[in-house]
Design a protein around this motif. Structure first.
Motif, PDB file in Angstrom:
ATOM      1  N   PHE A  51       0.817  -1.213   0.000  1.00  0.00           N
ATOM      2  CA  PHE A  51       0.000   0.000   0.000  1.00  0.00           C
ATOM      3  C   PHE A  51       0.849   1.262   0.000  1.00  0.00           C
ATOM      4  O   PHE A  51       0.574   2.193  -0.765  1.00  0.00           O
ATOM      5  CB  PHE A  51      -0.954   0.002   1.190  1.00  0.00           C
ATOM      6  CG  PHE A  51      -1.821   1.213   1.249  1.00  0.00           C
ATOM      7  CD1 PHE A  51      -2.856   1.379   0.347  1.00  0.00           C
ATOM      8  CD2 PHE A  51      -1.603   2.200   2.189  1.00  0.00           C
ATOM      9  CE1 PHE A  51      -3.657   2.508   0.365  1.00  0.00           C
ATOM     10  CE2 PHE A  51      -2.397   3.331   2.230  1.00  0.00           C
ATOM     11  CZ  PHE A  51      -3.428   3.489   1.320  1.00  0.00           C
ATOM     12  N   ALA A  52       1.884   1.300   0.822  1.00  0.00           N
ATOM     13  CA  ALA A  52       2.701   2.513   0.924  1.00  0.00           C
ATOM     14  C   ALA A  52       3.303   2.891  -0.430  1.00  0.00           C
ATOM     15  O   ALA A  52       3.451   4.073  -0.739  1.00  0.00           O
ATOM     16  CB  ALA A  52       3.795   2.331   1.971  1.00  0.00           C
ATOM     17  N   ALA A  53       3.618   1.912  -1.250  1.00  0.00           N
ATOM     18  CA  ALA A  53       4.228   2.171  -2.557  1.00  0.00           C
ATOM     19  C   ALA A  53       3.200   2.402  -3.666  1.00  0.00           C
ATOM     20  O   ALA A  53       3.578   2.837  -4.756  1.00  0.00           O
ATOM     21  CB  ALA A  53       5.129   0.996  -2.932  1.00  0.00           C
ATOM     22  N   THR A  54       1.926   2.121  -3.397  1.00  0.00           N
ATOM     23  CA  THR A  54       0.924   2.184  -4.471  1.00  0.00           C
ATOM     24  C   THR A  54      -0.237   3.128  -4.154  1.00  0.00           C
ATOM     25  O   THR A  54      -1.287   3.038  -4.792  1.00  0.00           O
ATOM     26  CB  THR A  54       0.354   0.778  -4.758  1.00  0.00           C
ATOM     27  OG1 THR A  54      -0.339   0.306  -3.587  1.00  0.00           O
ATOM     28  CG2 THR A  54       1.441  -0.205  -5.149  1.00  0.00           C
ATOM     29  N   PRO A  79       3.986   2.640  11.241  1.00  0.00           N
ATOM     30  CA  PRO A  79       3.601   1.550  10.363  1.00  0.00           C
ATOM     31  C   PRO A  79       4.526   0.351  10.501  1.00  0.00           C
ATOM     32  O   PRO A  79       5.687   0.481  10.882  1.00  0.00           O
ATOM     33  CB  PRO A  79       3.764   2.169   8.979  1.00  0.00           C
ATOM     34  CG  PRO A  79       4.965   3.065   9.146  1.00  0.00           C
ATOM     35  CD  PRO A  79       4.831   3.623  10.555  1.00  0.00           C
ATOM     36  N   THR A  80       3.996  -0.811  10.158  1.00  0.00           N
ATOM     37  CA  THR A  80       4.870  -1.956   9.934  1.00  0.00           C
ATOM     38  C   THR A  80       5.389  -1.819   8.511  1.00  0.00           C
ATOM     39  O   THR A  80       4.750  -1.218   7.652  1.00  0.00           O
ATOM     40  CB  THR A  80       4.128  -3.296  10.112  1.00  0.00           C
ATOM     41  OG1 THR A  80       3.063  -3.374   9.152  1.00  0.00           O
ATOM     42  CG2 THR A  80       3.578  -3.438  11.517  1.00  0.00           C
ATOM     43  N   LEU A  81       6.559  -2.355   8.267  1.00  0.00           N
ATOM     44  CA  LEU A  81       7.193  -2.223   6.963  1.00  0.00           C
ATOM     45  C   LEU A  81       7.121  -3.547   6.210  1.00  0.00           C
ATOM     46  O   LEU A  81       6.840  -4.583   6.796  1.00  0.00           O
ATOM     47  CB  LEU A  81       8.642  -1.773   7.147  1.00  0.00           C
ATOM     48  CG  LEU A  81       8.818  -0.484   7.954  1.00  0.00           C
ATOM     49  CD1 LEU A  81      10.295  -0.174   8.139  1.00  0.00           C
ATOM     50  CD2 LEU A  81       8.087   0.682   7.318  1.00  0.00           C
ATOM     51  N   GLY A  82       7.378  -3.497   4.922  1.00  0.00           N
ATOM     52  CA  GLY A  82       7.304  -4.687   4.098  1.00  0.00           C
ATOM     53  C   GLY A  82       6.055  -4.672   3.250  1.00  0.00           C
ATOM     54  O   GLY A  82       5.368  -3.653   3.149  1.00  0.00           O
ATOM     55  N   PRO A  83       5.705  -5.790   2.638  1.00  0.00           N
ATOM     56  CA  PRO A  83       4.578  -5.816   1.712  1.00  0.00           C
ATOM     57  C   PRO A  83       3.209  -5.623   2.375  1.00  0.00           C
ATOM     58  O   PRO A  83       2.276  -5.175   1.726  1.00  0.00           O
ATOM     59  CB  PRO A  83       4.664  -7.181   1.034  1.00  0.00           C
ATOM     60  CG  PRO A  83       5.526  -8.008   1.916  1.00  0.00           C
ATOM     61  CD  PRO A  83       6.422  -7.061   2.661  1.00  0.00           C
ATOM     62  N   VAL A  84       3.081  -5.955   3.647  1.00  0.00           N
ATOM     63  CA  VAL A  84       1.820  -5.745   4.361  1.00  0.00           C
ATOM     64  C   VAL A  84       2.023  -4.573   5.309  1.00  0.00           C
ATOM     65  O   VAL A  84       2.743  -4.680   6.294  1.00  0.00           O
ATOM     66  CB  VAL A  84       1.380  -7.011   5.136  1.00  0.00           C
ATOM     67  CG1 VAL A  84       0.098  -6.745   5.898  1.00  0.00           C
ATOM     68  CG2 VAL A  84       1.202  -8.181   4.181  1.00  0.00           C
ATOM     69  N   ASN A  85       1.413  -3.443   4.984  1.00  0.00           N
ATOM     70  CA  ASN A  85       1.585  -2.224   5.770  1.00  0.00           C
ATOM     71  C   ASN A  85       0.420  -2.075   6.732  1.00  0.00           C
ATOM     72  O   ASN A  85      -0.670  -1.688   6.345  1.00  0.00           O
ATOM     73  CB  ASN A  85       1.657  -1.003   4.858  1.00  0.00           C
ATOM     74  CG  ASN A  85       2.712  -1.134   3.781  1.00  0.00           C
ATOM     75  OD1 ASN A  85       2.410  -1.016   2.608  1.00  0.00           O
ATOM     76  ND2 ASN A  85       3.941  -1.378   4.150  1.00  0.00           N
TER      77      ASN A  85
END
Length: 101
Positions: free
Chosen positions: A15-18, A48-54
């Motif tokens: 989500f953070a990247a999109t 936030p938590t980082l990685g693919p699941v934000n």
């Protein structure tokens, strides 16, 4: 005062990247609200938590569950319907002292 945590579940992976422009605007409002809450002393920590699941977390104080639910519901990410909120009672049992600057 009781301690509470709410999770901000984003609508999709990465989500953070999109984020769309509208989502970015709402997240800007979210950040401004968290800053005000930090300044008024109700917010303990958030991020936030980082990685693919934000997934975001927000640890705060409120007098009771109704007030905690209202606190969470006022978060623009949740109020807008972009993210889903999840509230739980919380206890900060182990807290590291602030590190020297």
């Amino acid at each position: 005062m009781s301690e509470w945590i709410y999770f901000v579940h984003s609508p999709r992976e990465n989500f953070a990247a999109t984020m769309t422009d509208e989502e970015r605007r709402v997240w800007g409002e979210h950040a401004a609200l968290l800053q005000r809450r930090l300044e008024d002393g109700s917010l303990i920590l958030a991020g936030p938590t980082l990685g693919p699941v934000n997934t975001g977390i927000c640890v705060f104080e409120a007098p009771d569950e109704d007030a905690a639910r209202q606190y969470m519901a006022e978060d623009p990410t949740i109020a807008s319907g972009i993210a889903r909120g999840e509230l739980r009672p919380f206890s900060a049992a182990f807290v590291r002292a602030a590190r020297p600057a």
